[in-house]
Motif scaffolding. Structure first.
Motif, short mmCIF file in Angstrom:
data_model
loop_
_atom_site.label_atom_id
_atom_site.label_comp_id
_atom_site.label_asym_id
_atom_site.label_seq_id
_atom_site.Cartn_x
_atom_site.Cartn_y
_atom_site.Cartn_z
N SER A 34 0.85 -1.38 -0.14
CA SER A 34 -0.03 -0.20 0.13
C SER A 34 0.89 1.30 0.04
CB SER A 34 -0.94 0.22 1.24
OG SER A 34 -0.19 0.03 2.51
N LEU A 35 2.10 1.28 0.31
CA LEU A 35 2.76 2.40 0.41
C LEU A 35 4.03 2.32 -0.44
CD1 LEU A 35 2.77 3.01 4.48
CD2 LEU A 35 1.34 4.08 2.50
N VAL A 52 4.08 7.70 -0.53
CA VAL A 52 2.90 7.74 -1.37
C VAL A 52 2.00 6.78 -1.17
CG1 VAL A 52 2.21 7.56 -3.90
CG2 VAL A 52 4.20 8.49 -3.26
N ASP A 53 0.76 6.85 -0.89
CA ASP A 53 -0.22 5.90 -0.68
C ASP A 53 -0.90 5.30 -1.86
OD1 ASP A 53 -2.54 4.19 -0.06
OD2 ASP A 53 -3.19 5.41 1.72
N LEU A 54 -0.65 4.14 -2.20
CA LEU A 54 -0.90 3.64 -3.58
C LEU A 54 -2.45 3.45 -3.83
CD1 LEU A 54 1.91 0.86 -3.98
CD2 LEU A 54 2.00 3.18 -4.81
N ASN A 55 -3.17 3.34 -2.86
CA ASN A 55 -4.54 3.24 -3.10
C ASN A 55 -5.29 4.13 -3.60
OD1 ASN A 55 -4.59 0.47 -1.83
ND2 ASN A 55 -4.34 1.40 0.33
N ARG A 98 4.93 5.03 8.02
CA ARG A 98 4.13 4.13 8.95
C ARG A 98 3.37 5.35 9.79
NH1 ARG A 98 7.53 1.05 10.60
NH2 ARG A 98 7.97 1.99 12.54
N ALA A 99 3.83 6.14 10.42
CA ALA A 99 3.09 7.23 10.99
C ALA A 99 2.15 7.85 10.30
CB ALA A 99 4.11 7.94 11.75
N TRP A 100 2.36 8.40 8.92
CA TRP A 100 1.51 8.89 8.29
C TRP A 100 0.19 8.05 7.97
CZ3 TRP A 100 0.90 8.57 2.67
CH2 TRP A 100 0.03 9.42 1.96
N ALA A 101 0.72 6.55 7.32
CA ALA A 101 -0.43 5.84 7.05
C ALA A 101 -1.35 5.56 8.35
CB ALA A 101 0.28 4.36 6.59
N ARG A 102 -0.78 5.52 9.48
CA ARG A 102 -1.43 5.23 10.70
C ARG A 102 -2.55 6.49 11.11
NH1 ARG A 102 2.24 4.91 14.11
NH2 ARG A 102 2.32 6.90 14.64
N ASP A 103 -1.95 7.79 10.79
CA ASP A 103 -2.70 8.96 10.98
C ASP A 103 -4.02 8.82 9.98
OD1 ASP A 103 -1.19 9.67 13.25
OD2 ASP A 103 -0.08 11.00 11.70
N ARG A 104 -3.67 8.29 8.62
CA ARG A 104 -4.75 8.49 7.71
C ARG A 104 -5.90 7.56 8.23
NH1 ARG A 104 -4.52 10.25 2.72
NH2 ARG A 104 -5.23 8.23 1.79
N ALA A 105 -5.41 6.15 8.77
CA ALA A 105 -6.39 5.22 9.01
C ALA A 105 -7.10 5.61 10.21
CB ALA A 105 -5.49 3.89 9.21
N GLU A 106 -6.57 6.21 11.32
CA GLU A 106 -7.20 6.77 12.39
C GLU A 106 -8.41 7.86 12.03
OE1 GLU A 106 -4.41 8.05 14.97
OE2 GLU A 106 -3.71 5.94 15.59
#
Length: 440
Positions: A34-35, A52-55, A98-106
């Protein structure tokens, strides 16, 4: 590769991304399902952190660029798309990615949780609205007295007032939950000192502010469109679910202009759309914290086959994408007009919404005429530069316009151009050149 470069906000960003897509300027390159992430050494002391978030795709970069996506995000995606092993396939993402992806998921989880709770309690919601209206009324009554005092003492003295004069009035409006009007009042503190036409400008703005106060008192008799305009100028925003439950419009929407602004707190972008069948103009607003990334699923010059959810208000209306757009490529502008034709449309919009400050204009066959001074120190500023249409009508360009790209793209010949008219000048956003739209 072409799909990646198609995300570039302008040709210059695409060229810069190609030049940056070389491993020697990067470190900590990696990707998973995903990243994609990496660090790129730029002009700053520390390398920029790029993810970059590939989704979607979605981009984040710590560089100060105001373009989205920036050249670093595009270059990283280009290297990943090449598939030559430069970007390692890893299970564990870098800490910053990982921190950026976690913030987006939250954030996404919080939004889903709010949606799953069902509709809000109607009685409690009505009580909250009544409380806010009462607070706003008290604040606007106090603001009206402040306006009367200012006019009674005379406008000539406002330039001798300290910054706190405006900041205090704005802070009181913020306390009364009228942040939109507060921002306009705060900005006037600098405008009266830097604008040569400060006196007529101040008088015009005072009239609009007072009109907003009077309109608020008569809000029960306002049309939904006028109430929407009033809420926008006062800063009473609407929830997304309210907008999605309201009026919608499906069309093929041409992306004719992008305009970005950034301060120390916020990055914002206006994406101007023109409906191919309806002839309506709409604007999408995207926001991100300063240094963050905008979520922009559209590219200048593309055509979005999509349904828009329209905010209540007068045209040109703010909108949200109501579904996933089908994106195709357009060429040029669908409905360019003369300067006087553009002002005819603008006059109708201004009559419906007296607080409208930015008016989109699509001008056909205009010639760029330099002011001759070349700006401060020959930098190519637009001071004195004008656009002249086929009827010989001239339109002044904003003084901060970089005229040389316009002259280079037009070669001195008439071109179609899109821009925003405000403060008595046109601020160009894009120009039609070589069968495509170019950001300026």
């Amino acid at each position: 590769m072409e799909r990646v470069l198609g995300l570039a906000p302008d040709p210059g960003s695409a060229r810069a991304a190609r030049a940056l897509a070389r491993p020697r300027q990067w470190s900590a390159l990696g990707s998973n399902d995903s990243l994609v992430w990496g660090r790129c050494q730029g002009s700053a002391r520390e390398p920029y952190q790029v993810t970059v978030d590939l989704n979607e795709p979605a981009f984040r970069c710590t560089c100060p660029s105001r373009k989205f996506p920036c050249k670093h995000g595009l270059a990283l995606l280009l290297m990943w798309a090449a598939g030559d092993g430069t970007v390692a396939d890893l299970d564990a993402a870098a800490d910053f990615a990982r921190a950026w992806a976690r913030d987006r998921a939250e954030r996404s989880a919080r939004q889903e949780a709010r949606a799953a709770t069902g509709p809000p309690d109607a009685e409690a919601q009505a009580r909250r609205v009544a409380e806010r209206e009462s607070l706003m009324t008290a604040g606007l009554d106090e603001f009206e007295r402040w306006l009367f005092d200012l006019v009674r003492q005379g406008l000539a003295g406002v330039r001798r007032q300290p910054p706190g004069f405006w900041d205090t009035a704005a802070a009181r409006l913020v306390d009364a939950q009228v942040p939109g009007l507060a921002e306009r009042v705060r900005a006037m503190g600098s405008a009266v000192h830097v604008r040569p036409d400060w006196a007529p400008y101040l008088l015009a703005q005072l009239g609009r502010w007072y009109l907003a106060v009077r309109a608020w008192r008569r809000r029960a008799g306002l049309s939904p469109a006028t109430m929407g305009d009033l809420r926008a100028v006062l800063g009473w925003s609407r929830r997304r679910d309210e907008v999605f439950a309201g009026e919608r419009r499906r069309d093929r929407w041409w992306v004719v202009g992008l305009s970005q602004e950034e301060d120390e707190r916020l990055l914002s972008q206006r994406t101007w759309l023109y409906g191919e069948d309806t002839g309506e103009v709409a604007v999408l607003l995207d926001f991100a914290a300063a240094g963050g990334a905008l979520r922009v699923p559209h590219v200048l010059g593309s055509v979005l086959d999509v349904e828009l959810a329209l905010y209540p208000g007068s045209p040109p209306r703010r909108a949200l994408l109501a579904d996933e757009p089908v994106v195709t490529t357009g060429a040029g502008y669908p409905a360019p007009t003369t300067v006087l034709g553009a002002f005819d449309v603008a006059a109708g919009w201004q009559a419906e919404n007296p607080w409208l400050s930015r008016i989109p204009m699509t001008l056909g066959a205009v010639t760029v005429v330099s002011g001759g001074s070349g700006g401060s120190g020959g930098s190519g500023g637009g001071d004195g530069a004008v656009l002249v249409d086929v009827d010989g009508t001239a339109l002044p360009l904003a003084s901060d316009t970089d005229v040389w790209p316009l002259l280079a793209l037009s070669g001195g010949h008439p071109v179609d151009l899109f821009g925003e008219w405000y403060d008595g000048h046109l601020h160009p956003c894009s120009v039609a050149a070589d069968d495509r739209l170019v950001s300026v």
